[in-house]
Design an enzyme around this catalytic site. Structure first.
Site, PDB file in Angstrom:
ATOM      1  N   SER A   1      67.793  68.462  36.516  1.00  0.00           N
ATOM      2  CA  SER A   1      68.629  69.655  36.635  1.00  0.00           C
ATOM      3  C   SER A   1      69.863  69.456  37.497  1.00  0.00           C
ATOM      4  O   SER A   1      70.877  70.107  37.280  1.00  0.00           O
ATOM      5  CB  SER A   1      67.798  70.823  37.159  1.00  0.00           C
ATOM      6  OG  SER A   1      67.107  70.465  38.326  1.00  0.00           O
TER       7      SER A   1
ATOM      8  N   HIS B   1      66.496  72.056  30.717  1.00  0.00           N
ATOM      9  CA  HIS B   1      67.932  71.853  30.456  1.00  0.00           C
ATOM     10  C   HIS B   1      68.229  71.131  29.149  1.00  0.00           C
ATOM     11  O   HIS B   1      69.389  70.960  28.794  1.00  0.00           O
ATOM     12  CB  HIS B   1      68.574  71.085  31.615  1.00  0.00           C
ATOM     13  CG  HIS B   1      68.558  71.858  32.885  1.00  0.00           C
ATOM     14  ND1 HIS B   1      69.521  72.777  33.210  1.00  0.00           N
ATOM     15  CD2 HIS B   1      67.662  71.894  33.887  1.00  0.00           C
ATOM     16  CE1 HIS B   1      69.235  73.331  34.367  1.00  0.00           C
ATOM     17  NE2 HIS B   1      68.105  72.807  34.804  1.00  0.00           N
TER      18      HIS B   1
ATOM     19  N   LYS C   1      68.122  79.151  30.259  1.00  0.00           N
ATOM     20  CA  LYS C   1      69.237  78.206  30.225  1.00  0.00           C
ATOM     21  C   LYS C   1      69.936  78.355  28.868  1.00  0.00           C
ATOM     22  O   LYS C   1      70.614  79.332  28.660  1.00  0.00           O
ATOM     23  CB  LYS C   1      68.713  76.794  30.479  1.00  0.00           C
ATOM     24  CG  LYS C   1      67.787  76.724  31.733  1.00  0.00           C
ATOM     25  CD  LYS C   1      68.517  76.480  33.024  1.00  0.00           C
ATOM     26  CE  LYS C   1      67.786  76.897  34.288  1.00  0.00           C
ATOM     27  NZ  LYS C   1      66.623  76.100  34.659  1.00  0.00           N
TER      28      LYS C   1
END
Ligand SMILES: *Cc1c(COP(=O)(O)O)cnc(C)c1O
Length: 418
Positions: free
Chosen positions: A187, A215, A252
């Site tokens: 991250s 992510h 995300k």
């Protein structure tokens, strides 16, 4: 009236002391008050800033279809789910999202969580206990580390993405109940875990393997399956036989909120019963599950978003390769400029601000000491003009960085990299 302070002044005094110390080290973080949606141009109290630090990598947080699905879901279900999944909170909307996630990831089943933090803490806790060993990449997300500690298994960190460091530990603990845990895309650095090597090692030493692809999910891979789709030599996607515990989050790239774990039916049946952060919490609002389903569908059909993001990443790498700035090697939406020094990083963030850009300075404890950085995130929603402005601002920071280094070298001091 009883003031808390008066009840035990020493107690509050210790807290105050710790906060002051944190402040003196330049570590206190302040919240910005945003007024509008998450999109490239964000409205704050004083001015509008172009954000290069949100995790909305595909530009879906403010997408009309996702908003419409949330509104329709609220009309159909109301707001709260009214209970935990195992009591009365589990709705058709949750079920539909779980099925879509299982299909998208090539797993038999998926299980929903209200946040990625809860998924990670809960799942590790359910899989591991006293006598077990959790092997964690040194740069894993805080929620994974917390999950390891809470489980009461022994937690050991291996060197970041270093497979020989991991192998040594696996050899040492091969007769114990072992779980290897890694971020899919790291991250704060943006680099990717070496999945083929991780899966091979876990299987060779009989360990479980859990990857948190917060992510990468929806962003990486031609069809957005995330890190499991990045290694085509493994026949398309890395299946659950090789990677049994796959976590993804919605906050995300999907631009909503929540998370899931996907795997074989047997694993999910187990987790459904024993994961405390699943059992003892209210199910996410069903409207949010519908919005997330809509977002997943948009991410699948509008593949131009992934292509646009990839194009920006490539342009960013090209532009910064000509600079002296220490940009970490990353091919994901997360691009880190590791300045090291906290004050220097804060100053660089201020330069960004002067250019009308919002890029936050990431400091310890989010990253290791001496590794403070600008964490720049790119999004498919950024325009060419916005991107060019980012490169111009980075150019200004680069000039200052070079000048400072030259001064340090002249003075025979350290090279300023910290
Ligand atoms: C953001 C993040 C989480 C936490 O997910 P939330 O849904 O925001 O709680 C977990 N793991 C990683 C790697 C993350 O980056």
């Amino acid at each position: 009236m009883l003031a808390t302070d008066a009840t035990n002044p020493a107690f509050m005094q210790r807290l105050r002391h710790r906060l002051e110390q944190h402040d003196r080290q330049g570590l206190v973080r302040n919240k910005l008050l945003r007024e509008g949606p998450c999109q490239p141009v964000q409205r704050f109290a004083d001015d509008d800033l172009i954000s290069f630090c949100s995790n909305d990598y595909l530009g879906l947080a403010n997408h009309p279809s996702v908003i419409a699905a949330l509104q329709e879901g609220a009309s159909r279900y109301g707001v709260g789910s009214g209970g935990s999944h195992l009591v009365t909170g589990h709705c058709a909307a949750h079920h539909a999202l779980e099925q879509a996630l299982a299909e998208h990831t090539g797993r038999e089943r998926a299980l929903l969580f209200s946040t990625g933090y809860m998924a990670n803490v809960g799942v590790i806790n359910a899989l591991m206990g006293q006598g077990g060993v959790v092997l964690q990449d040194a740069l894993n997300h805080a929620s994974l580390l917390d999950g390891g500690w809470l489980s009461r298994a022994r937690s050991i960190r291996y060197r970041h993405n270093d497979m020989s460091s991991l192998q040594d530990l696996l050899v040492q603990h091969q007769h114990e109940h072992c779980l290897v845990v890694s971020d899919g895309v790291f991250s704060m650095d943006g680099d990717v875990a070496p999945l083929p090597e991780l899966t091979a090692l876990a299987s060779r030493y009989g360990a479980g393997l859990m990857v948190d692809d917060a992510h990468g999910f929806a962003c990486l891979g031609a069809t957005g399956r995330g890190v499991i789709e990045l290694f085509p030599e493994h026949g398309g996607i890395v299946l659950s036989q090789a990677l049994p515990v796959l976590v993804g989050t919605f906050g995300k790239a999907l631009g909503t909120a929540g998370a899931f774990v996907a795997g074989d039916a047997a694993l999910i049946a187990y987790l459904e019963q024993f994961t405390r952060s699943y059992v003892f919490t209210t199910a996410m609002p069903p409207a949010l599950a519908l919005a997330t389903l809509a977002s997943l569908q948009v991410s699948q059909t509008e593949s131009w978003r992934r292509q646009r993001l990839q194009a920006l990443i490539t342009r960013f790498r090209q532009a910064t390769s000509a600079m002296a700035l220490p940009v970490l090697d990353s091919h994901s939406a997360v691009q880190a400029v590791v300045l090291g020094d906290i004050d220097e990083t804060l100053a660089a963030s201020a330069v960004m601000r002067d250019h009308g850009l919002q890029v936050s300075a990431i400091r310890p404890p989010t990253v290791p000491r001496g590794e403070a950085r600008l964490r720049i995130t790119l999004s498919a929603a950024h325009s060419d003009e916005q991107f060019d402005l980012l490169i111009r601002a980075l150019g200004a920071i680069d000039e200052q960085y070079r000048a400072r280094r030259a001064r340090c070298l002249d003075g025979g001091g350290k090279d300023g990299k910290g």
